[in-house]
Design an enzyme around this catalytic site. Structure first.
Site, mmCIF file in Angstrom:
data_model
loop_
_atom_site.group_PDB
_atom_site.id
_atom_site.type_symbol
_atom_site.label_atom_id
_atom_site.label_comp_id
_atom_site.label_asym_id
_atom_site.label_seq_id
_atom_site.Cartn_x
_atom_site.Cartn_y
_atom_site.Cartn_z
ATOM 1 N N ASP A 21 -19.588 -2.067 31.158
ATOM 2 C CA ASP A 21 -19.421 -2.032 32.623
ATOM 3 C C ASP A 21 -18.316 -2.974 33.103
ATOM 4 O O ASP A 21 -18.353 -3.456 34.233
ATOM 5 C CB ASP A 21 -20.735 -2.391 33.340
ATOM 6 C CG ASP A 21 -21.906 -1.557 32.867
ATOM 7 O OD1 ASP A 21 -21.772 -0.328 32.836
ATOM 8 O OD2 ASP A 21 -22.948 -2.135 32.505
ATOM 9 N N LYS A 24 -13.594 -0.414 32.418
ATOM 10 C CA LYS A 24 -12.661 0.205 31.480
ATOM 11 C C LYS A 24 -12.142 1.545 31.970
ATOM 12 O O LYS A 24 -11.032 1.953 31.610
ATOM 13 C CB LYS A 24 -13.322 0.373 30.113
ATOM 14 C CG LYS A 24 -13.667 -0.955 29.442
ATOM 15 C CD LYS A 24 -14.281 -0.751 28.072
ATOM 16 C CE LYS A 24 -15.626 -0.068 28.113
ATOM 17 N NZ LYS A 24 -16.658 -0.841 28.835
ATOM 18 N N GLY A 48 -20.867 5.096 31.051
ATOM 19 C CA GLY A 48 -20.259 5.740 32.217
ATOM 20 C C GLY A 48 -19.019 5.005 32.678
ATOM 21 O O GLY A 48 -18.989 3.766 32.697
ATOM 22 N N HIS A 49 -17.980 5.757 33.007
ATOM 23 C CA HIS A 49 -16.751 5.181 33.540
ATOM 24 C C HIS A 49 -16.474 5.775 34.919
ATOM 25 O O HIS A 49 -16.516 6.994 35.093
ATOM 26 C CB HIS A 49 -15.567 5.472 32.617
ATOM 27 C CG HIS A 49 -15.614 4.723 31.321
ATOM 28 N ND1 HIS A 49 -14.877 5.079 30.217
ATOM 29 C CD2 HIS A 49 -16.325 3.624 30.958
ATOM 30 C CE1 HIS A 49 -15.126 4.226 29.234
ATOM 31 N NE2 HIS A 49 -16.008 3.346 29.661
ATOM 32 N N GLN A 232 -19.041 1.079 26.442
ATOM 33 C CA GLN A 232 -19.944 -0.088 26.364
ATOM 34 C C GLN A 232 -19.151 -1.354 26.003
ATOM 35 O O GLN A 232 -17.970 -1.441 26.326
ATOM 36 C CB GLN A 232 -21.085 0.207 25.378
ATOM 37 C CG GLN A 232 -21.990 1.313 25.897
ATOM 38 C CD GLN A 232 -22.405 2.286 24.829
ATOM 39 O OE1 GLN A 232 -21.771 2.444 23.809
ATOM 40 N NE2 GLN A 232 -23.496 2.978 25.073
#
Length: 438
Positions: A21, A24, A48-49, A232
């Site tokens: 988080d 990225k 998730g991005h 991650q």
């Protein structure tokens, strides 16, 4: 668009330096302009991005964040595990938003599939652990990797071997249903339903599945620019993270080699992405965690809620002990600092310089989670700043106190900060030094 971006690169890895988080998605989107290929190498849709650009706000879980640059090919490597339903949802959402994926998205035929029984086992296992639950996303990622290691997994390429698929699926489902029924007392998963799903997946995903390993390796040998997108963070690595409170794959640099089939000496730049503070989702030791007060303020200012789960993230001050360890494990060539703007307006900011454990000074990150739980942070206070850093695009725009904070992190971690993110948009970025391939 970003005419000041002048670095020359061949293979450039962007990795999370903390517990994930770190932002990225924005970083990869920003850096992808000069790339030919953007490659994802580990994890699944438990990561998730968030990407914000002129086309809107997007939350990606499998498709690499470079997809928004029209001339780039994006690939998902063999080190990932793929939930076909989740992937198809992303493909449909991107297509609806006007993003053309034809001939641009390739998923490794060696990537393992996250099956419905994996999700069922994930949820049932966490529930059975009660207070000792790890805090997984419930997406079935751990059980999918477990099957991979146990050599009973189903890979995307297997979808097109119909008779073999049915035979293997029947055997593995017999094994998992025995656990679901007899250990957890839940309803078995239907073989016919899953086989029908596999037929649907094979039909819809045919054009996207291929040999990613050859695509990436050939691009490198042709001196094309390959951007490796981490998911991650290093402290969640299965081997090098805070075990057992870790993910089921390898988000560290070694995972990029095995997860894409590339050689270690082909990677030219390793960029470690760190927040100007720390966050963590799920259970596990978090030495600098803040409870209430300032922690809540940072969480609300930064909207620190999980992209995948929506869970509130745990918040803490910057931990230089953990950061130094992350830098050693990954061999960062430099750092990228995100969310500096979140700290605008704080009177003072704390940085953890070392730990105390049973009255002794600890400067190396402990490998044992129980020891880490007992560590106490030792902080150094640094003055905050009143002038805003949000939206700054040049280092000269930052107040001297912010520059002092950045310098302190560089000295504590032992790596230069070459890029600073000052907001969620591409343009809200400071390039301190060009990142050059030597």
């Amino acid at each position: 668009m970003i005419d000041f971006w002048r670095f020359i690169l061949s293979v450039f890895a962007v990795l999370g330096g903390q517990w994930g988080d770190e932002g990225k998605g924005k970083v990869v989107d920003f850096l992808s302009e000069k790339a030919d290929i953007v490659a994802r190498f580990s994890g699944g849709n438990n990561a998730g991005h968030t990407v914000i650009n002129d086309k809107g706000e997007f939350k990606l879980h499998l498709v690499p964040s470079g997809i928004f640059w029209p001339n780039i090919k994006v690939v998902i490597g063999n080190g990932t595990v793929v939930d076909p339903d989740g992937l198809l949802q992303e493909i449909d959402a991107l297509t609806e938003a006007g993003i053309d994926l034809r001939g641009r998205l390739v998923v490794s035929d060696r990537a393992h599939i996250v099956m419905p029984y994996h999700r069922a086992l994930d949820v049932l296992s966490e529930k059975a652990k009660g207070d000792n639950a790890i805090g997984t996303t419930g997406k079935g990622i751990g059980p999918a990797y477990t099957d991979k290691v146990a050599r009973i997994g189903i890979r995307l390429g297997d979808l097109f071997q119909k008779e073999l698929l049915a035979s293997r699926l029947k055997e593995v489902l017999k094994y998992h249903n025995a656990i679901i029924e007899n250990v957890y007392g839940s309803e078995p998963v239907s073989f016919e339903d899953i086989l029908e799903k596999c037929k649907l997946w094979a039909d819809r995903l045919t054009e996207y599945i291929g040999s990613v390993e050859h695509i990436v390796f050939d691009a490198i040998t042709e001196n094309k620019n390959v951007l490796i997108e981490g998911a991650q963070g290093a402290l969640l690595d299965l081997d090098h993270g805070t075990y057992p409170y870790v993910t089921s794959s390898h988000p560290t640099i070694g995972g990029a080699c095995t997860g894409l089939g590339i050689l270690h000496d082909q990677i030219d730049v390793v960029l470690g992405v760190f927040k100007a503070y720390s966050t963590r989702v799920g259970s596990g030791p978090f030495v600098t965690e803040l409870h209430g007060g300032v922690g809540d303020e940072i969480r609300n200012l930064a909207n620190e809620f999980g992209t995948t789960t929506g869970r509130p993230r745990r918040v803490g001050w910057f931990d230089s002990v953990a950061a130094r360890y992350s830098a050693r494990v990954n061999g960062y060539t430099s750092l990228l600092l995100t969310r500096l703007d979140v700290l605008d307006g704080f009177d003072s900011i704390k940085v953890c310089t070392y730990y105390e454990l049973d009255g002794k000074k600890v400067t190396d990150f402990p490998g044992n989670a129980s020891l880490l739980e007992r560590c106490k942070p030792v902080y150094e206070d640094v003055p905050g700043w009143d002038l805003p850093t949000a939206g700054a695009t040049n280092i000269s725009q930052l107040p001297k106190e912010a520059l002092r904070y950045i310098k302190m992190i560089e000295e504590l971690v032992g790596k230069p900060i070459d890029i600073i993110s000052t907001g969620p948009h591409r343009t809200e970025t400071i390039v301190v030094r060009d990142i050059v391939r030597f």
